[in-house]
Write an enzyme that holds these catalytic residues in place. Structure first.
Site, PDB file in Angstrom:
ATOM      1  N   TYR A  40       0.715  -1.068   0.411  1.00 45.11           N
ATOM      2  CA  TYR A  40       0.122  -0.092   0.312  1.00 45.11           C
ATOM      3  C   TYR A  40       0.753   1.544   0.154  1.00 45.11           C
ATOM      4  CZ  TYR A  40      -4.243  -3.207   1.812  1.00 45.11           C
ATOM      5  OH  TYR A  40      -4.686  -3.966   1.064  1.00 45.11           O
ATOM      6  N   LYS A  96      -3.811  -5.311  -9.518  1.00 49.50           N
ATOM      7  CA  LYS A  96      -2.763  -4.787  -8.534  1.00 49.50           C
ATOM      8  C   LYS A  96      -1.683  -5.511  -9.422  1.00 49.50           C
ATOM      9  CE  LYS A  96      -4.851  -5.686  -3.927  1.00 49.50           C
ATOM     10  NZ  LYS A  96      -6.115  -4.692  -4.730  1.00 49.50           N
ATOM     11  N   HIS A 119      -6.147   1.640  -1.946  1.00 47.89           N
ATOM     12  CA  HIS A 119      -6.548  -0.171  -2.100  1.00 47.89           C
ATOM     13  C   HIS A 119      -5.293  -0.254  -2.311  1.00 47.89           C
ATOM     14  CE1 HIS A 119     -10.424  -0.577  -2.711  1.00 47.89           C
ATOM     15  NE2 HIS A 119     -10.634   0.218  -2.581  1.00 47.89           N
TER      16      HIS A 119
END
Length: 404
Positions: free
Chosen positions: A303, A358, A311
């Site tokens: 993070y 991600k 996120h």
């Protein structure tokens, strides 16, 4: 040096909305140890500042935790210390919560619920309930539109546009226009005690006792103990352990013979604690907030500032690499991803993390060879200088989206 530093990445997806200002105040300190400038200082402090001598005072919280070998974690039972470690760096997780130790706040909200002051877990539960209700309403509208179209076809009438009323109103709700029903908005209020008659008098209720503790992983606990010197680790009897004892205990906790009262094997560089701590320390020292990534089938999540702000931008898979292949053959540890993995496994992990926006990173940790270094090197954290960390960034190729 890492290839991914917080400064050269674009901003991640923000969270919180209007609550960002409050979050900036609560989570303004990135680490438990903070540097404070005294408000009242003698005149000599100004002179020291002119010569480049630091004039700040260090505020160290000095928290205390108890090691639990069975779960390979350190427990911080004091609620104030737990919240301090969470708010200053997002260390650990509440054992009765998803992340932030908010069990007591949820119980208090359940007693006097007024629709305000919801914790992050209650907000998530409400959002999931709304999403579930939206899917049900949409499915019912689609089924009703299909039934009307079939009835019109059977009667020989012109089949209307499915899901559209004669005046042009759309009967099938969309995520942008759907509103939760009144009964759904009242769901949180149903958690009140049955004995509460709504008179607002809660002073007669039995006070709640906070039974939640903050659970730190071994890498998190050792980072707080060794790097920041703000955590004292105690054994089950409450006796504080020295840093050397903590270093040894965390390694022995991964020994398969520890619970059998058999002397642990020789110290090895491929101890799972050493491999995982090398990665954890690597990213923490670069300014990232490192959390567990088991939810997305990876080892760690990175993070930029913390879970309440953004996120996670990156998903980390730790891949140990032996400098000497013979060490892997006679190793008592079966390190995950130490052997070559299949392309189907890699594609699965990459697809999962691509769906949640991600970037997948394979972090290769080179394990020093036992033949090159003596075993007594492992008696102190100085052995971490012999590990090297390399990163390979993977992106899933989607032809329909990446043409531009």
């Amino acid at each position: 040096m890492s290839l991914i530093t917080p400064s050269n990445r674009s901003k991640g997806r923000r969270k919180g909305g209007p609550r960002n200002n409050e979050n900036n105040r609560i989570y303004g300190n990135p680490l438990p140890v903070i540097f404070n400038t005294p408000t009242e200082r003698p005149p000599i402090y100004k002179a020291l500042g002119l010569f480049g001598i630091p004039i700040h005072e260090i505020l160290n919280p000095h928290c205390e935790g108890f090691v639990d070998v069975a779960t390979r974690s350190v427990w911080v039972s004091d609620s104030k210390q737990s919240m301090l470690l969470w708010q200053r760096g997002f260390f650990g997780k509440g054992d009765l919560s998803r992340s932030e130790p908010s069990w007591l706040a949820r119980q208090i909200n359940a007693r006097k619920q007024a629709g305000k002051g919801l914790t992050s877990e209650e907000i998530t539960a409400k959002r999931r309930a709304e999403r579930k209700q939206f899917k049900l309403d949409r499915a019912q509208a689609i089924a009703a539109a299909a039934a009307d179209a079939e009835a019109a076809f059977a009667e020989g009438r012109v089949v209307p546009t499915p899901g559209v009323a004669p005046d042009g109103t759309r009967l099938i709700p969309s995520a942008a226009t759907w509103k939760p029903s009144t009964s759904l908005e009242e769901v949180p209020q149903l958690t009140q005690d049955d004995d509460d008659e709504g008179d607002g008098d809660t002073e007669l209720e039995e006070p709640l006792e906070n039974i939640e503790h903050l659970q730190l992983t071994f890498p998190e606990a050792f980072f707080l103990s060794w790097t920041l010197d703000c955590l004292t680790v105690c054994n089950s009897e409450g006796e504080p352990l020295t840093l050397a004892q903590v270093w040894t205990l965390f390694q022995d906790a991964h020994s398969p013979t520890l619970l059998l009262s058999i002397p642990p094997p020789q110290r090895r560089f491929d101890n799972p604690f050493l491999v995982n701590y090398a990665v954890y320390h690597h990213y923490r020292s670069l300014g990232w907030v490192v959390k567990s990534g088991i939810k997305f089938c990876v080892d760690y999540l990175l993070y930029k500032r913390g879970p309440v702000f953004h996120h996670a931008e990156f998903a980390i898979v730790v891949c140990p690499v032996y400098e000497d292949p013979a060490d892997q053959t006679n190793s008592p540890f079966d390190l995950q991803n130490a052997s070559p993995f299949s392309w189907s496994w890699l594609s699965t992990i990459n697809r999962v993390n691509s769906q949640v926006q991600k970037t997948l990173i394979l972090t290769y940790v080179t394990i020093p060879a036992l033949s090159r270094l003596r075993e007594d090197v492992l008696s102190s954290p100085a052995c971490l200088a012999h590990y090297s960390v390399r990163e390979v960034v993977l992106r899933r190729f989607i032809p329909a989206r990446m043409r531009d």
